[in-house]
Scaffold this motif. Structure first.
Motif, mmCIF file in Angstrom:
data_model
loop_
_atom_site.group_PDB
_atom_site.id
_atom_site.type_symbol
_atom_site.label_atom_id
_atom_site.label_comp_id
_atom_site.label_asym_id
_atom_site.label_seq_id
_atom_site.Cartn_x
_atom_site.Cartn_y
_atom_site.Cartn_z
ATOM 1 N N CYS A 60 15.735 26.721 48.150
ATOM 2 C CA CYS A 60 17.183 26.513 48.276
ATOM 3 C C CYS A 60 17.689 26.930 49.651
ATOM 4 N N ILE A 61 18.332 26.011 50.359
ATOM 5 C CA ILE A 61 18.849 26.271 51.696
ATOM 6 C C ILE A 61 20.094 27.155 51.652
ATOM 7 N N GLY A 62 20.750 27.223 50.495
ATOM 8 C CA GLY A 62 22.002 27.964 50.384
ATOM 9 C C GLY A 62 21.871 29.350 49.790
ATOM 10 N N ARG A 63 20.682 29.916 49.827
ATOM 11 C CA ARG A 63 20.445 31.232 49.211
ATOM 12 C C ARG A 63 21.387 32.305 49.771
ATOM 13 N N ASN A 64 21.498 32.409 51.097
ATOM 14 C CA ASN A 64 22.338 33.447 51.699
ATOM 15 C C ASN A 64 23.801 33.264 51.330
ATOM 16 N N LEU A 65 24.257 32.028 51.335
ATOM 17 C CA LEU A 65 25.644 31.749 50.952
ATOM 18 C C LEU A 65 25.880 32.139 49.504
ATOM 19 N N ALA A 66 24.945 31.805 48.626
ATOM 20 C CA ALA A 66 25.113 32.109 47.200
ATOM 21 C C ALA A 66 25.257 33.609 46.980
ATOM 22 N N TYR A 67 24.378 34.401 47.597
ATOM 23 C CA TYR A 67 24.468 35.853 47.433
ATOM 24 C C TYR A 67 25.775 36.397 48.003
ATOM 25 N N ALA A 68 26.177 35.904 49.178
ATOM 26 C CA ALA A 68 27.413 36.386 49.804
ATOM 27 C C ALA A 68 28.618 36.055 48.936
ATOM 28 N N GLU A 69 28.678 34.839 48.430
ATOM 29 C CA GLU A 69 29.805 34.406 47.601
ATOM 30 C C GLU A 69 29.856 35.196 46.300
ATOM 31 N N MET A 70 28.701 35.371 45.656
ATOM 32 C CA MET A 70 28.678 36.093 44.384
ATOM 33 C C MET A 70 29.066 37.554 44.570
ATOM 34 N N ARG A 71 28.542 38.195 45.606
ATOM 35 C CA ARG A 71 28.858 39.609 45.835
ATOM 36 C C ARG A 71 30.340 39.803 46.151
ATOM 37 N N LEU A 72 30.883 38.935 46.989
ATOM 38 C CA LEU A 72 32.281 39.087 47.382
ATOM 39 C C LEU A 72 33.213 38.886 46.201
ATOM 40 N N ILE A 73 32.991 37.838 45.425
ATOM 41 C CA ILE A 73 33.862 37.569 44.271
ATOM 42 C C ILE A 73 33.741 38.677 43.238
ATOM 43 N N LEU A 74 32.520 39.113 42.943
ATOM 44 C CA LEU A 74 32.326 40.147 41.934
ATOM 45 C C LEU A 74 32.943 41.468 42.370
ATOM 46 N N ALA A 75 32.779 41.835 43.637
ATOM 47 C CA ALA A 75 33.365 43.082 44.132
ATOM 48 C C ALA A 75 34.890 43.040 44.049
ATOM 49 N N ARG A 76 35.478 41.926 44.441
ATOM 50 C CA ARG A 76 36.938 41.814 44.394
ATOM 51 C C ARG A 76 37.436 41.818 42.944
ATOM 52 N N LEU A 77 36.698 41.200 42.052
ATOM 53 C CA LEU A 77 37.087 41.174 40.642
ATOM 54 C C LEU A 77 37.076 42.584 40.053
ATOM 55 N N VAL A 78 36.017 43.345 40.339
ATOM 56 C CA VAL A 78 35.907 44.712 39.829
ATOM 57 C C VAL A 78 36.938 45.628 40.483
ATOM 58 N N TRP A 79 37.241 45.414 41.752
ATOM 59 C CA TRP A 79 38.239 46.223 42.442
ATOM 60 C C TRP A 79 39.631 46.009 41.852
ATOM 61 N N ASN A 80 39.945 44.788 41.497
ATOM 62 C CA ASN A 80 41.305 44.435 41.070
ATOM 63 C C ASN A 80 41.581 44.637 39.594
ATOM 64 N N PHE A 81 40.554 44.484 38.744
ATOM 65 C CA PHE A 81 40.844 44.398 37.308
ATOM 66 C C PHE A 81 39.910 45.253 36.456
ATOM 67 N N ASP A 82 40.478 45.763 35.373
ATOM 68 C CA ASP A 82 39.696 46.231 34.234
ATOM 69 C C ASP A 82 39.587 45.045 33.291
ATOM 70 N N VAL A 83 38.371 44.663 32.972
ATOM 71 C CA VAL A 83 38.140 43.440 32.196
ATOM 72 C C VAL A 83 37.492 43.793 30.867
ATOM 73 N N GLU A 84 37.948 43.133 29.823
ATOM 74 C CA GLU A 84 37.383 43.332 28.481
ATOM 75 C C GLU A 84 37.078 41.977 27.874
ATOM 76 N N LEU A 85 35.911 41.856 27.277
ATOM 77 C CA LEU A 85 35.512 40.590 26.668
ATOM 78 C C LEU A 85 36.305 40.351 25.392
ATOM 79 N N ALA A 86 36.871 39.163 25.245
ATOM 80 C CA ALA A 86 37.599 38.803 24.029
ATOM 81 C C ALA A 86 36.615 38.617 22.875
ATOM 82 N N GLU A 87 37.061 38.939 21.694
ATOM 83 C CA GLU A 87 36.187 38.912 20.525
ATOM 84 C C GLU A 87 35.599 37.525 20.293
ATOM 85 N N GLU A 88 36.377 36.472 20.574
ATOM 86 C CA GLU A 88 35.902 35.118 20.311
ATOM 87 C C GLU A 88 34.790 34.669 21.255
#
Length: 506
Positions: free
Chosen positions: A449-477
């Motif tokens: 995959c030519i986009g390996r570095n982009l994939a890791y960068a995108e996933m890390r950035l989005i996940l870090a921002r999500l965890v920084w901004n929100f407390d998340v709980e899985l809905a029962e459904e």
């Protein structure tokens, strides 16, 4: 009731023909079980006789999971068709996908309606053409390019966070949908220089060419992948394949053609653009139709691949990551502590600073193991003279592959193989015997995959921002989100419902 002599003759001919056909099937089955070059390889008898069992599992979207159970029963290499072998051992990755002389792709695996007259990056049959195309695209995927593209990526991540904040307190939120919006917008901008406006309009974008149609482009991508997978079944049953293809509804066959036409329109607008920017096509644009560059005919199936690979796989991986951490409270707590202690302000979170988050990387690696973005096997054909794979000679013209789902879930490769344990990637003693090199989510070799570095960068950035901004709980459904998934090249889309609560800081 009496039959005339003529009628009796017809009945006799039909009966004799049927008997001959059944006799032929019996002889062929006997040959495939006992005398075929692959007869010594283990596997279920019915699968060795016919392609029908694997075709049925593919149609059901369950083939990777069935292959996993077959490996658990028969071992590291299994015969899953008259001429098909599947592997789960580390050595097979190199022997199949990273040989000095490449094994050619199995042309019977997938069907692309209106076969490409000119091959793109994914389907380029010869190494020289593939290397030339990859050199042209490599500039847009380099570390330098990634740093230059960060402002584009961060802009969409900012907008994603804004939209999630706007939806707090309004009931459950389908986080999978929003992650798909973000990944689709990002890959669209980096490929075509224009967004699909999913996040901007909070809806699946309807391109100008589709304003009068109900089908959204994001869904069209999945339908396109599904049709490629299912139509590929028919190539296994010649000469019935041509008959079956001719009987398909135009709607089913038209999905691929429609997606290709939409992609071509966007691609042409990008190539005509005079804007100076560092994206996937900036270098390609400078070399278009030159001997060392790519032709427009080669570029069309290539950008089609970029859109699919860069949107569906990233969104699926982030959705799975959300599910796994939300169903493993200790992992979620550890991740929250790492992210929220690493930064003083949200502005400090960028594609460089997230590289320091070692526990997050372990989480992503574990999700890539348990939920590989492309769990389908990608088959190669051995050369006519045969070759060695995983220490054993394989006859020529055999279709071979490593199945990622089976390899990653195998108890021979991993301790507690079906459990989500990020610590296995951090040197924990219990997992010292894990064969981590058996996990290759981006494949190996020149066609990795030519986009390996982009994939890791995108996933890390989005996940870090999500965890920084929100407390998340899985809905029962959505507790059963991972139960009985279906795969058609990629996973079938499912809503992942969560409750979002903004983090309150002093």
């Amino acid at each position: 009731m009496a039959f005339s002599l003529a009628e009796q003759g017809v009945i006799f001919i039909v009966g004799a023909g049927l008997c001959c056909f059944l006799f032929y099937l019996t002889l062929r089955a006997f040959y495939r079980i006992t005398l075929h070059p692959l007869a010594s390889y283990p596997g279920p008898t019915l699968w060795s006789i016919s392609d029908l069992p694997s075709a049925y599992q593919t149609f059901q979207g369950t083939l990777p999971f069935k292959i996993s159970s077959l490996h658990a029963k028969y071992g590291p290499v299994v015969r899953i068709g008259p001429n098909n072998l599947t592997y789960i051992v580390e050595e097979a990755w190199t022997d199949i996908y990273a040989r000095k002389v490449e094994l050619r792709k199995d042309p019977s695996q997938f069907v692309i309606v209106g076969e490409e007259k000119v091959s793109g990056l994914l389907t380029a049959p010869d190494e020289e053409a593939h290397s030339r195309m990859r050199r042209n695209l490599a500039h847009g995927f380099s570390e330098k390019a990634l740093r230059g593209q960060e402002y584009i990526i961060r802009g969409y991540v900012d907008l994603l966070m804004q939209r999630l904040h706007e939806n707090c307190g309004k009931g459950t939120v389908d986080i999978a949908k929003w992650l798909n919006f973000a990944s689709f917008d990002i890959i669209g901008d980096l490929t075509f220089g224009e967004s699909f406006n999913c996040l901007e309009t909070s809806n699946m974008h309807k391109p100008r060419e589709m304003l009068m149609k109900k089908q959204f482009w994001v869904q069209l991508i999945f339908d396109n992948l599904k049709s490629i997978s299912l139509l590929g079944l028919m190539k296994k049953f010649p000469p019935l394949d041509k008959i079956l293809l001719s009987l398909l509804p135009q709607n089913a066959m038209g999905k691929q053609q429609e997606h290709l036409a939409l992609t071509e329109a966007k691609m042409m607008r990008r190539l005509k653009s005079q804007e100076s920017r560092l994206d996937f096509l900036s270098e390609v644009q400078n070399q278009i139709n030159k001997p060392s560059g790519m032709s427009k005919a080669e570029l069309l199936p290539t950008v089609n691949l970029l859109i699919v690979a860069g949107s569906e796989t990233t969104a699926n991986l982030l959705s799975a990551t959300s599910y796994f951490i939300l169903t493993n409270p200790s992992c979620l707590s550890n991740l929250q502590a790492e992210v929220r202690n690493a930064f003083k302000t949200e502005e400090e979170i960028n594609i460089v600073s997230v590289n320091s988050l070692s526990y997050m990387l372990a989480i992503l690696n574990e999700v890539l193991r348990l939920y590989p973005p492309s769990p389908t096997s990608f088959n190669r054909l051995t050369p006519l003279g045969g070759c060695q794979i995983a220490g054993k000679f394989v006859p020529g013209n055999t279709s071979v592959a490593v199945n990622q789902w089976a390899a990653n879930h195998s108890a021979t490769n991993f301790v507690r193989a079906d459990e989500f344990i990020p610590e296995r990637w951090m040197g924990a003693d219990e997992f010292a015997v894990d064969n981590r090199r058996a996990v290759q989510p981006f494949s190996v070799g020149r066609r990795g995959c030519i986009g390996r570095n982009l994939a890791y960068a995108e996933m890390r950035l989005i996940l870090a921002r999500l965890v920084w901004n929100f407390d998340v709980e899985l809905a029962e459904e959505s507790r059963d989100w991972m139960k009985n998934p279906r795969v058609f090249l990629v996973y079938e889309k499912r809503p992942l419902l969560v409750h979002l609560k903004p983090v309150i800081r002093g």
